[in-house]
Write a protein that holds these residues in place. Structure first.
Motif, PDB file in Angstrom:
ATOM      1  N   THR A 170     -11.393 -11.687  -0.555  1.00 45.88           N
ATOM      2  CA  THR A 170     -10.328 -10.797  -0.088  1.00 45.88           C
ATOM      3  C   THR A 170     -10.864  -9.595   0.660  1.00 45.88           C
ATOM      4  OG1 THR A 170      -8.915 -11.470  -1.938  1.00 45.88           O
ATOM      5  CG2 THR A 170      -8.351  -9.415  -0.824  1.00 45.88           C
ATOM      6  N   PHE A 171     -11.904  -8.949   0.134  1.00 44.60           N
ATOM      7  CA  PHE A 171     -12.370  -7.696   0.730  1.00 44.60           C
ATOM      8  C   PHE A 171     -13.461  -7.902   1.784  1.00 44.60           C
ATOM      9  CE2 PHE A 171     -10.126  -6.256  -2.966  1.00 44.60           C
ATOM     10  CZ  PHE A 171      -9.490  -5.108  -2.500  1.00 44.60           C
ATOM     11  N   SER A 172     -13.694  -9.162   2.145  1.00 48.49           N
ATOM     12  CA  SER A 172     -14.546  -9.419   3.311  1.00 48.49           C
ATOM     13  C   SER A 172     -13.710  -9.637   4.565  1.00 48.49           C
ATOM     14  CB  SER A 172     -15.426 -10.653   3.059  1.00 48.49           C
ATOM     15  OG  SER A 172     -14.624 -11.821   2.934  1.00 48.49           O
ATOM     16  N   LEU A 173     -12.383  -9.618   4.416  1.00 42.09           N
ATOM     17  CA  LEU A 173     -11.487  -9.856   5.540  1.00 42.09           C
ATOM     18  C   LEU A 173     -11.311  -8.601   6.381  1.00 42.09           C
ATOM     19  CD1 LEU A 173      -8.665 -11.850   3.710  1.00 42.09           C
ATOM     20  CD2 LEU A 173     -10.503 -12.789   5.100  1.00 42.09           C
ATOM     21  N   PRO A 174     -11.236  -8.734   7.713  1.00 36.61           N
ATOM     22  CA  PRO A 174     -10.869  -7.584   8.553  1.00 36.61           C
ATOM     23  C   PRO A 174      -9.380  -7.277   8.406  1.00 36.61           C
ATOM     24  CG  PRO A 174     -11.115  -9.550   9.895  1.00 36.61           C
ATOM     25  CD  PRO A 174     -11.545  -9.936   8.505  1.00 36.61           C
ATOM     26  N   LEU A 175      -9.044  -6.003   8.336  1.00 37.54           N
ATOM     27  CA  LEU A 175      -7.659  -5.576   8.154  1.00 37.54           C
ATOM     28  C   LEU A 175      -7.177  -4.865   9.407  1.00 37.54           C
ATOM     29  CD1 LEU A 175      -8.005  -4.125   4.537  1.00 37.54           C
ATOM     30  CD2 LEU A 175      -7.423  -6.459   5.196  1.00 37.54           C
ATOM     31  N   CYS A 176      -6.029  -5.283   9.933  1.00 39.76           N
ATOM     32  CA  CYS A 176      -5.509  -4.621  11.130  1.00 39.76           C
ATOM     33  C   CYS A 176      -4.000  -4.440  11.071  1.00 39.76           C
ATOM     34  CB  CYS A 176      -5.895  -5.400  12.385  1.00 39.76           C
ATOM     35  SG  CYS A 176      -5.133  -7.030  12.469  1.00 39.76           S
ATOM     36  N   GLN A 177      -3.416  -4.613   9.885  1.00 39.17           N
ATOM     37  CA  GLN A 177      -1.969  -4.453   9.739  1.00 39.17           C
ATOM     38  C   GLN A 177      -1.621  -3.197   8.946  1.00 39.17           C
ATOM     39  OE1 GLN A 177       0.043  -6.571  11.306  1.00 39.17           O
ATOM     40  NE2 GLN A 177      -1.651  -7.869  11.973  1.00 39.17           N
ATOM     41  N   GLY A 178      -2.458  -2.161   9.096  1.00 39.45           N
ATOM     42  CA  GLY A 178      -2.203  -0.929   8.358  1.00 39.45           C
ATOM     43  C   GLY A 178      -2.857  -0.948   6.993  1.00 39.45           C
ATOM     44  N   ASN A 179      -2.421  -0.030   6.132  1.00 38.36           N
ATOM     45  CA  ASN A 179      -3.007   0.056   4.791  1.00 38.36           C
ATOM     46  C   ASN A 179      -1.953   0.180   3.703  1.00 38.36           C
ATOM     47  OD1 ASN A 179      -2.147   2.629   5.418  1.00 38.36           O
ATOM     48  ND2 ASN A 179      -3.903   3.655   4.463  1.00 38.36           N
ATOM     49  N   ALA A 180      -0.700  -0.174   4.016  1.00 40.04           N
ATOM     50  CA  ALA A 180       0.386  -0.077   3.037  1.00 40.04           C
ATOM     51  C   ALA A 180       0.502  -1.381   2.260  1.00 40.04           C
ATOM     52  CB  ALA A 180       1.701   0.239   3.731  1.00 40.04           C
ATOM     53  N   VAL A 181       0.281  -1.313   0.958  1.00 37.55           N
ATOM     54  CA  VAL A 181       0.393  -2.473   0.067  1.00 37.55           C
ATOM     55  C   VAL A 181       1.771  -2.438  -0.579  1.00 37.55           C
ATOM     56  CG1 VAL A 181      -0.567  -3.629  -1.960  1.00 37.55           C
ATOM     57  CG2 VAL A 181      -2.084  -2.430  -0.372  1.00 37.55           C
ATOM     58  N   ASP A 182       2.570  -3.484  -0.374  1.00 37.35           N
ATOM     59  CA  ASP A 182       3.939  -3.509  -0.892  1.00 37.35           C
ATOM     60  C   ASP A 182       3.985  -3.925  -2.351  1.00 37.35           C
ATOM     61  OD1 ASP A 182       5.038  -2.704   1.526  1.00 37.35           O
ATOM     62  OD2 ASP A 182       5.184  -4.760   2.278  1.00 37.35           O
ATOM     63  N   GLN A 183       3.213  -3.223  -3.181  1.00 34.21           N
ATOM     64  CA  GLN A 183       3.179  -3.483  -4.615  1.00 34.21           C
ATOM     65  C   GLN A 183       2.665  -2.226  -5.303  1.00 34.21           C
ATOM     66  OE1 GLN A 183       4.481  -4.604  -7.254  1.00 34.21           O
ATOM     67  NE2 GLN A 183       4.265  -6.727  -6.530  1.00 34.21           N
ATOM     68  N   PHE A 184       2.970  -2.082  -6.614  1.00 34.55           N
ATOM     69  CA  PHE A 184       2.570  -0.856  -7.298  1.00 34.55           C
ATOM     70  C   PHE A 184       1.103  -0.874  -7.727  1.00 34.55           C
ATOM     71  CE2 PHE A 184       3.493  -3.473 -10.953  1.00 34.55           C
ATOM     72  CZ  PHE A 184       2.709  -2.972 -11.982  1.00 34.55           C
ATOM     73  N   PHE A 185       0.430  -2.013  -7.520  1.00 34.35           N
ATOM     74  CA  PHE A 185      -1.019  -2.081  -7.708  1.00 34.35           C
ATOM     75  C   PHE A 185      -1.575  -3.015  -6.638  1.00 34.35           C
ATOM     76  CE2 PHE A 185       0.657  -5.595 -10.157  1.00 34.35           C
ATOM     77  CZ  PHE A 185      -0.263  -6.611 -10.007  1.00 34.35           C
ATOM     78  N   LEU A 193       0.044   2.482  -2.045  1.00 38.79           N
ATOM     79  CA  LEU A 193       0.772   1.600  -2.943  1.00 38.79           C
ATOM     80  C   LEU A 193       2.272   1.826  -2.817  1.00 38.79           C
ATOM     81  CD1 LEU A 193      -1.494   1.931  -6.113  1.00 38.79           C
ATOM     82  CD2 LEU A 193      -1.553   0.141  -4.362  1.00 38.79           C
ATOM     83  N   LEU A 194       3.035   0.865  -3.306  1.00 40.50           N
ATOM     84  CA  LEU A 194       4.491   0.957  -3.253  1.00 40.50           C
ATOM     85  C   LEU A 194       4.982   2.045  -4.209  1.00 40.50           C
ATOM     86  CD1 LEU A 194       7.062  -0.449  -2.078  1.00 40.50           C
ATOM     87  CD2 LEU A 194       7.098  -1.819  -4.168  1.00 40.50           C
ATOM     88  N   ALA A 195       5.840   2.928  -3.699  1.00 40.87           N
ATOM     89  CA  ALA A 195       6.410   3.993  -4.532  1.00 40.87           C
ATOM     90  C   ALA A 195       7.577   3.438  -5.343  1.00 40.87           C
ATOM     91  CB  ALA A 195       6.870   5.154  -3.665  1.00 40.87           C
ATOM     92  N   PHE A 196       7.697   3.871  -6.577  1.00 36.11           N
ATOM     93  CA  PHE A 196       8.798   3.411  -7.424  1.00 36.11           C
ATOM     94  C   PHE A 196      10.119   4.061  -7.030  1.00 36.11           C
ATOM     95  CE2 PHE A 196       5.252   2.387 -10.312  1.00 36.11           C
ATOM     96  CZ  PHE A 196       5.597   1.083 -10.616  1.00 36.11           C
ATOM     97  N   ALA A 197      10.066   5.278  -6.538  1.00 41.06           N
ATOM     98  CA  ALA A 197      11.288   6.005  -6.196  1.00 41.06           C
ATOM     99  C   ALA A 197      10.967   7.067  -5.151  1.00 41.06           C
ATOM    100  CB  ALA A 197      11.894   6.651  -7.447  1.00 41.06           C
TER     101      ALA A 197
END
Length: 309
Positions: free
Chosen positions: A161-176, A12-16
């Protein structure tokens, strides 16, 4: 390339970046969370334990407080824990659960706000029919429809959403875990299924929005025709809090999901997400109690009345 079956956690995105700011964010969010728990908890106890508040309007307000508590409890505790323990990780299952419960509660809240607009419309424009149109059974059915619609929407979006294949890493640019940011990790055109599902939800939300607007056009026309200034004041005091809550909820959510990509940035996305996911549950109790004399006069129940017979 990793896909959804090999991703075991998201970041998840870090606040600081600095420890001091992380602890400051933890303290700030803890204060907001406790304020939301206290405010919504007081509304729940007041409505449940005072018989004069056992009316359709307060029944829907009780449901709204429950949804607000669930919504803020879905996102903020994990963000606080990550800030406190200096981590960004959330498990794959935890992320899926966050998406499901957040979408469920937010969608149900929006449908409930639509029902509350209908309640105000009937109360002011058709007062003689209020008892027949909004009896106990009708209120329970409308509240159940709001919760059920939110649940079905959440199942649809989580499954897509969670049936999709993911290949762009695992970093979510949000705090949730938020659906648009998870879709950015997809490497397949299959994400278009979820885009169509989102468009369907937006169309449904727009229909609710039109209903709310038309309801309030009729409400304001009826209020302005009232001969008594006291009657107009009472009508506005029950409608304006709901209108303020709807405006805050819709404006921040629309900006979050429909803002142009050219102005998108991690910091702006973070601020907007805080505005529509954290601020409404914290300020809704204040908005509703500020102009509502009945809630103000509802004293805390005595210990012998805590079971609320």
């Amino acid at each position: 390339m990793p896909n959804s079956s090999s991703v075991s956690e998201f970041l998840l995105l870090a606040f600081a970046d600095t420890r001091e700011l992380q602890l400051l964010h933890f303290a700030l969010f803890l204060g907001i969370y406790l304020a939301a728990l206290l405010g919504n908890g007081l509304i729940l106890s007041a409505v449940a334990c005072h018989h004069r508040l056992h009316t359709p309007m307060y029944f829907f307000l009780l449901n709204l407080a429950l949804l607000d508590l669930g919504c803020i409890s879905t996102t903020l505790p994990k963000a606080m824990a990550n800030a406190l323990w200096d981590t960004r990780a959330i498990s794959y299952q935890g992320c899926a659960a966050q998406v499901f419960f957040f979408f469920f509660l937010v969608a149900a809240e929006y449908f409930l706000l639509t029902v509350m607009a209908y309640d105000r419309y009937v109360a002011i424009c058709k007062p003689l029919h209020y008892g027949s149109l909004l009896g106990s059974r009708a209120c329970a059915q409308m509240a159940a429809a709001a919760w059920g619609s939110g649940f079905l929407n959440a199942v649809l979006h989580m499954a897509n959403t969670f049936s999709l294949p993911l290949c762009q890493g695992n970093a979510v640019d949000q705090f949730f875990c938020e659906i648009p940011h998870i879709l950015k990790l997809s490497c397949s055109d299959a994400y278009l299924r979820e885009v169509w599902a989102v468009l369907f939800s937006i169309a449904l939300a727009f229909g609710c929005f039109v209903f709310i607007v038309l309801s309030y056009v009729q409400i304001f026309r009826a209020v302005l025709r009232m001969p008594s200034e006291q009657g107009r004041h009472k009508a506005f005091s029950t409608c304006l809090p709901h209108l303020a809550v709807v405006s805050l909820f819709i404006s921040t959510a629309i900006f979050s999901y429909l803002k142009p990509p050219s102005i998108s940035s991690p910091s702006l996305d973070l601020v907007v997400a805080l505005l529509y996911s954290v601020v409404p549950p914290a300020v809704n109790p204040l908005i509703y109690s500020m102009r509502n004399q009945e809630l103000k006069n509802a004293e805390p129940p005595e210990s012998k009345d805590l079971l609320c017979p």
